[in-house]
Design a protein around this motif. Structure first.
Motif, mmCIF file in Angstrom:
data_model
loop_
_atom_site.group_PDB
_atom_site.id
_atom_site.type_symbol
_atom_site.label_atom_id
_atom_site.label_comp_id
_atom_site.label_asym_id
_atom_site.label_seq_id
_atom_site.Cartn_x
_atom_site.Cartn_y
_atom_site.Cartn_z
ATOM 1 N N ARG A 49 -4.757 1.200 -12.573
ATOM 2 C CA ARG A 49 -5.741 0.114 -12.566
ATOM 3 C C ARG A 49 -5.517 -0.814 -11.378
ATOM 4 O O ARG A 49 -6.465 -1.226 -10.712
ATOM 5 C CB ARG A 49 -5.677 -0.677 -13.866
ATOM 6 C CG ARG A 49 -6.534 -0.055 -14.949
ATOM 7 C CD ARG A 49 -6.546 -0.929 -16.177
ATOM 8 N NE ARG A 49 -5.557 -0.334 -17.081
ATOM 9 C CZ ARG A 49 -4.852 -0.958 -17.983
ATOM 10 N NH1 ARG A 49 -5.006 -2.245 -18.172
ATOM 11 N NH2 ARG A 49 -3.994 -0.323 -18.746
ATOM 12 N N HIS A 50 -4.260 -1.135 -11.135
ATOM 13 C CA HIS A 50 -3.928 -2.021 -10.028
ATOM 14 C C HIS A 50 -4.379 -1.423 -8.693
ATOM 15 O O HIS A 50 -5.027 -2.096 -7.888
ATOM 16 C CB HIS A 50 -2.419 -2.288 -9.997
ATOM 17 C CG HIS A 50 -1.977 -3.054 -8.806
ATOM 18 N ND1 HIS A 50 -2.200 -4.407 -8.670
ATOM 19 C CD2 HIS A 50 -1.344 -2.659 -7.668
ATOM 20 C CE1 HIS A 50 -1.708 -4.803 -7.507
ATOM 21 N NE2 HIS A 50 -1.180 -3.763 -6.896
ATOM 22 N N PHE A 51 -4.054 -0.159 -8.476
ATOM 23 C CA PHE A 51 -4.409 0.466 -7.205
ATOM 24 C C PHE A 51 -5.906 0.717 -7.105
ATOM 25 O O PHE A 51 -6.465 0.699 -6.004
ATOM 26 C CB PHE A 51 -3.604 1.742 -6.980
ATOM 27 C CG PHE A 51 -2.153 1.465 -6.683
ATOM 28 C CD1 PHE A 51 -1.788 0.738 -5.559
ATOM 29 C CD2 PHE A 51 -1.150 1.903 -7.532
ATOM 30 C CE1 PHE A 51 -0.462 0.465 -5.287
ATOM 31 C CE2 PHE A 51 0.181 1.639 -7.260
ATOM 32 C CZ PHE A 51 0.523 0.918 -6.126
ATOM 33 N N ALA A 52 -6.571 0.917 -8.219
ATOM 34 C CA ALA A 52 -8.030 1.078 -8.189
ATOM 35 C C ALA A 52 -8.677 -0.222 -7.744
ATOM 36 O O ALA A 52 -9.652 -0.205 -6.972
ATOM 37 C CB ALA A 52 -8.541 1.496 -9.569
ATOM 38 N N LYS A 53 -8.168 -1.352 -8.201
ATOM 39 C CA LYS A 53 -8.685 -2.663 -7.765
ATOM 40 C C LYS A 53 -8.441 -2.848 -6.274
ATOM 41 O O LYS A 53 -9.304 -3.353 -5.548
ATOM 42 C CB LYS A 53 -8.017 -3.787 -8.546
ATOM 43 C CG LYS A 53 -8.472 -3.891 -9.972
ATOM 44 C CD LYS A 53 -7.747 -5.038 -10.665
ATOM 45 C CE LYS A 53 -8.071 -5.056 -12.133
ATOM 46 N NZ LYS A 53 -7.306 -6.116 -12.834
ATOM 47 N N GLU A 54 -7.253 -2.462 -5.806
ATOM 48 C CA GLU A 54 -6.912 -2.597 -4.392
ATOM 49 C C GLU A 54 -7.848 -1.750 -3.530
ATOM 50 O O GLU A 54 -8.241 -2.172 -2.450
ATOM 51 C CB GLU A 54 -5.460 -2.188 -4.144
ATOM 52 C CG GLU A 54 -4.439 -3.133 -4.742
ATOM 53 C CD GLU A 54 -4.376 -4.458 -4.001
ATOM 54 O OE1 GLU A 54 -4.487 -4.469 -2.760
ATOM 55 O OE2 GLU A 54 -4.232 -5.485 -4.690
ATOM 56 N N MET A 55 -8.190 -0.578 -3.977
ATOM 57 C CA MET A 55 -9.056 0.317 -3.204
ATOM 58 C C MET A 55 -10.479 -0.221 -3.176
ATOM 59 O O MET A 55 -11.226 0.053 -2.231
ATOM 60 C CB MET A 55 -9.048 1.729 -3.818
ATOM 61 C CG MET A 55 -7.690 2.416 -3.797
ATOM 62 S SD MET A 55 -7.130 2.831 -2.162
ATOM 63 C CE MET A 55 -8.240 4.154 -1.777
ATOM 64 N N GLY A 56 -10.866 -0.971 -4.190
ATOM 65 C CA GLY A 56 -12.225 -1.507 -4.267
ATOM 66 C C GLY A 56 -12.446 -2.720 -3.390
ATOM 67 O O GLY A 56 -13.576 -3.125 -3.161
#
Length: 57
Positions: A49-56
């Motif tokens: 979830r954390h890295f998905a937010k960063e990629m967004g």
């Protein structure tokens, strides 16, 4: 041998729900392993979830 017979009779009298010591130890070990794996899975979910937010961004 008498102790074995008494133990078997006690198990039968309690509905046969009593596990052998080796089975009880294995169950304990497996429960600990499940707990550890569930913790790891939760950590990986949070990281994803954390890295998905960063990629967004």
């Amino acid at each position: 041998m008498r102790q074995w017979v008494r133990r078997a009779e006690a198990m039968a009298g309690s509905g046969g729900d009593v596990m052998a010591p080796s089975e009880r130890e294995e169950l304990k070990r497996l429960r600990e392993q499940v707990r550890e794996l569930e913790l790891r899975k939760e950590i990986l979910r949070k990281a994803a979830r954390h890295f998905a937010k960063e990629m967004g961004r």
